[in-house]
Design an enzyme around this catalytic site. Structure first.
Site, mmCIF file in Angstrom:
data_model
loop_
_atom_site.group_PDB
_atom_site.id
_atom_site.type_symbol
_atom_site.label_atom_id
_atom_site.label_comp_id
_atom_site.label_asym_id
_atom_site.label_seq_id
_atom_site.Cartn_x
_atom_site.Cartn_y
_atom_site.Cartn_z
ATOM 1 N N GLU A 176 -4.217 7.585 -5.395
ATOM 2 C CA GLU A 176 -4.397 6.860 -6.666
ATOM 3 C C GLU A 176 -5.681 7.308 -7.329
ATOM 4 O O GLU A 176 -6.681 7.524 -6.616
ATOM 5 C CB GLU A 176 -4.441 5.352 -6.400
ATOM 6 C CG GLU A 176 -3.110 4.829 -5.904
ATOM 7 C CD GLU A 176 -3.131 3.320 -5.603
ATOM 8 O OE1 GLU A 176 -4.151 2.669 -5.883
ATOM 9 O OE2 GLU A 176 -2.134 2.832 -5.093
ATOM 10 N N ARG A 195 0.852 -1.183 0.000
ATOM 11 C CA ARG A 195 0.000 0.000 0.000
ATOM 12 C C ARG A 195 0.893 1.240 0.000
ATOM 13 O O ARG A 195 1.959 1.250 0.629
ATOM 14 C CB ARG A 195 -0.896 0.011 1.244
ATOM 15 C CG ARG A 195 -2.080 -0.937 1.168
ATOM 16 C CD ARG A 195 -3.093 -0.494 0.113
ATOM 17 N NE ARG A 195 -4.255 -1.337 0.014
ATOM 18 C CZ ARG A 195 -4.467 -2.266 -0.938
ATOM 19 N NH1 ARG A 195 -3.563 -2.482 -1.860
ATOM 20 N NH2 ARG A 195 -5.590 -2.946 -0.982
ATOM 21 N N HIS A 208 -1.360 0.149 -9.978
ATOM 22 C CA HIS A 208 -1.977 -0.704 -8.951
ATOM 23 C C HIS A 208 -2.613 -1.950 -9.584
ATOM 24 O O HIS A 208 -3.794 -2.226 -9.385
ATOM 25 C CB HIS A 208 -3.018 0.095 -8.143
ATOM 26 C CG HIS A 208 -3.407 -0.601 -6.863
ATOM 27 N ND1 HIS A 208 -3.779 0.056 -5.721
ATOM 28 C CD2 HIS A 208 -3.481 -1.921 -6.538
ATOM 29 C CE1 HIS A 208 -4.072 -0.803 -4.770
ATOM 30 N NE2 HIS A 208 -3.891 -2.022 -5.248
HETATM 31 C C1 OXD Z 1 -5.776 -5.933 -3.174
HETATM 32 C C2 OXD Z 1 -5.279 -5.040 -4.246
HETATM 33 O O1 OXD Z 1 -5.829 -5.480 -2.033
HETATM 34 O O2 OXD Z 1 -5.504 -5.337 -5.442
HETATM 35 O O3 OXD Z 1 -6.118 -7.090 -3.450
HETATM 36 O O4 OXD Z 1 -4.645 -4.027 -3.950
#
Ligand code: OXD
Length: 312
Positions: A256, A227, A275
């Site tokens: 994002e 993250r 992402h």
């Molecule tokens: C998830 C993502 O948390 O795609 O699966 O970021």
């Protein structure tokens, strides 16, 4: 009868896959966004979907018993003021191989100079660049859940030295040494690649800071597939600008989509992806839901239960 709300950009696909399983006592409602869901939310006791779409609905879901996330990251549902009087289950095991493919796509591309070699090709230049074998390089993996373990297994296949970081620092298969978060700098200074797979929790916020980047040093590459909030982005931008680290591969960001004026776009030692390192394929996730649904109907413990305090 159970009333399931599927709230996801791929809701129709999930519905098709789940309906084909003819699960007992199940009504299915679909929504692609929060507004659509408001019509039925009062009746549903189960939700399958994306955490950020589900969070604003929690206060309306008076009969809610269980939420199955379609994403690995469930931080949107673990915020301090949100309710926790239902079971939240995540997706483990399925995203590890995809994440591992992403990580090694970039490690191999960098070590074999794919991007420079392609430029040479465009200029009809026959020029062999020196390269290193992965054998003998060191990778550090921050976050040793199912995704981190899958990356470790692939790294061990390439005979890399594998270091890991987890809250408990418990030894694990494929990992030569596991560090605790207090010793992250000691880990960072030994690695060629520092990979962060961490969820965003109160413990991981800005875990990758100026000190860690200094420890990583000018031979180290940082790769973030966890993250964005795990990294102090200002410190990272500075260290990339000053070439204090070799480079960064970033799939996730604090904001994002990455804003147009973000300095990350213009730095020549960054590789950016939107992402999508490991997307949730409905063909994989629906199996977790169906298995858990049968457990739910038989009052058995659900798989991949999330602890709201830990955030994973
Ligand atoms: C998830 C993502 O948390 O795609 O699966 O970021």
């Amino acid at each position: 009868m159970n009333n399931l709300l599927i709230i996801s950009e791929q809701a129709a696909q999930y519905e098709k896959l789940i309906t084909a399983q003819t699960l007992p006592d199940l009504n299915i409602h679909l929504a692609q966004d929060t507004e659509q869901a408001k019509d039925v939310i009062n009746d549903v006791n189960i939700i399958l979907g994306q955490p950020a779409l589900i969070a604003p609905l929690l206060k309306y879901a008076s009969k809610l018993q269980w939420v199955q996330s379609t994403f690995a990251g469930v931080e949107a549902l673990c915020q301090p003021k949100l309710r926790t009087d239902y079971c939240l289950t995540g997706v483990k095991a399925v995203l590890g191989p995809l994440m591992s493919e992403y990580v090694f796509t970039y490690i191999l591309a960098l070590e074999r100079h794919i991007f420079t070699t392609q430029k040479h090709q465009h200029n009809q230049l026959w020029h062999s660049l020196p390269y290193r074998s992965l054998t003998g390089l060191t990778i550090g993996i921050c976050g040793l859940g199912s995704i981190g373990q899958a990356i470790a297994k692939t790294a061990a296949h390439f005979q890399m030295k594998v270091l890991g970081l987890s809250r408990t620092a418990k030894p694990m298969q494929y990992i030569d040494k596991v560090y605790s978060p207090d010793n992250i700098c000691e880990l960072a200074q030994q690695v060629d690649y520092l990979i962060t797979v961490l969820p965003h929790t109160k413990h991981t916020q800005h875990m990758i800071n100026e000190k860690v980047l200094q420890a990583l040093g000018s031979n180290g590459v940082l790769m973030n597939v966890g993250r964005g909030a795990i990294i102090d982005e200002q410190a990272l931008i500075e260290s990339l600008r000053n070439k204090q680290i070799r480079g960064a591969v970033l799939d996730v960001f604090q904001t994002e989509p990455l804003p147009n004026d973000s300095p990350f776009w213009t730095l020549d030692n960054v590789l950016i992806t939107p992402h999508n390192a490991a997307v949730s394929f409905p063909e994989d996730i629906y199996k977790i839901f169906c298995d858990n649904y049968l457990r739910f109907t038989q009052q058995q413990p659900l798989e991949y239960l999330i602890n709201f305090d830990d955030g994973y």
